[in-house]
Design an enzyme around this catalytic site. Structure first.
Site, mmCIF file in Angstrom:
data_model
loop_
_atom_site.group_PDB
_atom_site.id
_atom_site.type_symbol
_atom_site.label_atom_id
_atom_site.label_comp_id
_atom_site.label_asym_id
_atom_site.label_seq_id
_atom_site.Cartn_x
_atom_site.Cartn_y
_atom_site.Cartn_z
ATOM 1 N N ALA A 46 23.771 35.342 48.136
ATOM 2 C CA ALA A 46 24.345 36.692 48.285
ATOM 3 C C ALA A 46 25.777 36.698 47.788
ATOM 4 C CB ALA A 46 24.285 37.133 49.751
ATOM 5 N N GLN A 87 49.303 32.419 23.751
ATOM 6 C CA GLN A 87 49.422 32.504 22.287
ATOM 7 C C GLN A 87 50.889 32.453 21.857
ATOM 8 O OE1 GLN A 87 46.680 32.238 20.800
ATOM 9 N NE2 GLN A 87 47.411 32.356 18.700
ATOM 10 N N GLU A 111 36.394 39.496 45.250
ATOM 11 C CA GLU A 111 36.528 40.834 45.846
ATOM 12 C C GLU A 111 35.880 41.910 44.965
ATOM 13 O OE1 GLU A 111 40.242 41.402 47.943
ATOM 14 O OE2 GLU A 111 40.350 39.265 48.336
ATOM 15 N N GLU A 146 32.119 43.837 36.801
ATOM 16 C CA GLU A 146 30.880 44.617 36.627
ATOM 17 C C GLU A 146 30.623 45.479 37.869
ATOM 18 O OE1 GLU A 146 31.070 41.243 35.983
ATOM 19 O OE2 GLU A 146 31.300 41.667 33.846
#
Ligand SMILES: Cc1cc2nc3c(=O)[nH]c(=O)nc-3n(C[C@H](O)[C@H](O)[C@H](O)COP(=O)(O)OP(=O)(O)OC[C@H]3O[C@@H](n4cnc5c(N)ncnc54)[C@H](O)[C@@H]3O)c2cc1C
Length: 380
Positions: free
Chosen positions: A130, A336, A363, A367
């Site tokens: 989960a 960079q 948290e 997505e």
């Protein structure tokens, strides 16, 4: 909208910035190597009041507004996410449930020691099966007499191995109500509790994540937090409240990286001049600063709406999503700008680069934030 800081807010932010820059940052190389924050640093944080920022005054805290808490987290982010994460797990997800839902007796028992830093707090919902699908937790709490018996495994719990109190989400379902979760306050001394694996991680060092094992773990009924069966809503509120604080730490990390990068660009010479004179470097700095400014506004906006009780889940998710993705961009650009030097162990830019990666995962992953925002758009 005006996010000009009041004198008090500015003084608070300056005090935390001074502590993080001068007391925490100089220790980060050692913290990285040992994966441990010295007790003395925690003691200094406690003396500054950092452990009590979310706790009501009557229990020894300062109960800062959501906006002020975001300012504190922004300054904590200036040293990356190891030390900041330790304070965050305690003052955010570890204590917000107790502050919001606790009985007077529960608050009296734990909050004063949490405000002083004597008792460190953690929050445990994630399990091997989960993660993003947090509602599918398998840890089960069975009631017998005046006790609950918890069985299951939690994993990746920030500060779990050193916590003195853990807010645990477990299933209390019955055949009539199959989806119900509840919240429990678990002390590590409770019979049947043990710390399992403590994971070594690529970033957020100093704040290890742990597996927590519950084997018929005995939890007194008076340690259930809130109503039985209302744990899902409680967990979502705790995580929702914490997301603007993750965003704020990202903003602080971006700001520090911009400072480091501009200094470097002014001093590093190639082809007979400072690399900051090359437009390619100026454009990188400009994009870093622009994304940071946007992240700061979204974060302050979400935090100030939270103070007014008007923060919607999508506004909160936008701040968390954007600030964590801005940090990914800023940390990558900072590497960079320094070229090979950034790649050498011990350079703070490398630490920020590794730490930054987790902010798009914990948290609620990026997505999941996009799902929250997308679903809200389709609902309205
Ligand atoms: C350093 C660290 C600290 C942590 N601290 C804590 C803590 O204190 N307490 C706690 O309870 N947990 C904690 N966690 C766990 C963290 O919250 C989870 O790792 C996170 O929620 C993601 O779960 P997962 O790792 O199982 O990934 P998964 O859920 O397996 O996700 C894997 C990938 O699939 C994607 N995905 C999953 N579902 C969907 C979907 N429906 N749509 C699109 N994409 C999807 C995810 O976005 C991700 O990219 C911590 C993790 C880390 C790394």
């Amino acid at each position: 909208m005006d996010f000009g800081l009041t004198t008090e807010e500015r003084a608070l932010a300056d005090a935390v910035k001074d502590f993080v820059d001068n007391r925490v940052e100089p220790q980060m190389v050692e913290i990285e190597a040992t994966n441990r924050i010295p007790d003395g640093t925690f003691a200094e944080a406690a003396a500054l009041g950092l452990f009590g920022i979310s706790i009501p005054e009557e229990y020894g805290g300062t109960a800062l507004t959501r906006f002020s808490r975001a300012l504190v987290h922004q300054m904590l982010g200036r040293s990356g996410f190891g030390f900041a994460g330790a304070i965050a797990a305690h003052t955010g997800i570890g204590s917000d449930g107790l502050v919001a839902l606790g009985t007077q007796e529960q608050k009296r028992r734990y909050l004063p020691r949490m405000a002083s830093g004597e008792l460190r707090a953690a929050f445990a919902i994630t399990e091997p099966e989960a993660g993003s699908d947090a509602g599918s937790v398998r840890t089960h709490a069975r009631k017998k007499g005046d006790r609950y018996y918890l069985n299951g495994v939690k994993r990746f719990i920030s500060g779990g191995a050193r916590a003195g109190l853990i807010t645990v989400i477990a299933r209390t379902n019955t055949t009539e109500k199959p989806k119900e979760l509840s919240v429990f306050l678990v002390e590590p001394s409770f019979p049947g509790f043990r710390v399992g694996a403590v994971y070594d991680t690529m970033g957020t060092r100093g704040q290890p994540i742990a597996e927590l094992v519950f084997e018929d773990c005995e939890v007194p009924q008076q340690n259930r937090l809130g109503e039985e069966g209302k744990g899902w809503l409680a967990a979502m509120k705790i995580l929702g409240d914490a997301r603007p604080l993750v965003a704020a730490r990202c903003v602080g990390a971006c700001e520090r990286l911009i400072e480091i990068s501009t200094d470097y660009a002014k001093n590093r010479k190639q082809f007979g001049r400072a690399i900051g004179e090359f437009q390619a470097i100026q454009f990188m700095l400009a994009d870093m600063a622009t994304r940071t400014e946007a992240a700061r506004w979204l974060t302050y906006h979400a935090a100030s709406l939270a103070d007014q009780g008007r923060a919607t889940p999508e506004v909160i998710s936008m701040a968390k999503l954007y600030a964590s993705e801005a940090l990914a961009f800023v940390a990558d650009s900072a590497v960079q700008i320094q070229g090979g030097s950034a790649y050498v162990t011990g350079n703070p830019v490398g630490r920020f680069y590794r730490d930054a990666r987790v902010t798009r995962i914990y948290e609620g992953t990026s997505e999941i934030q996009r799902l929250i925002i997308g679903r809200a758009l389709l609902r309205h």
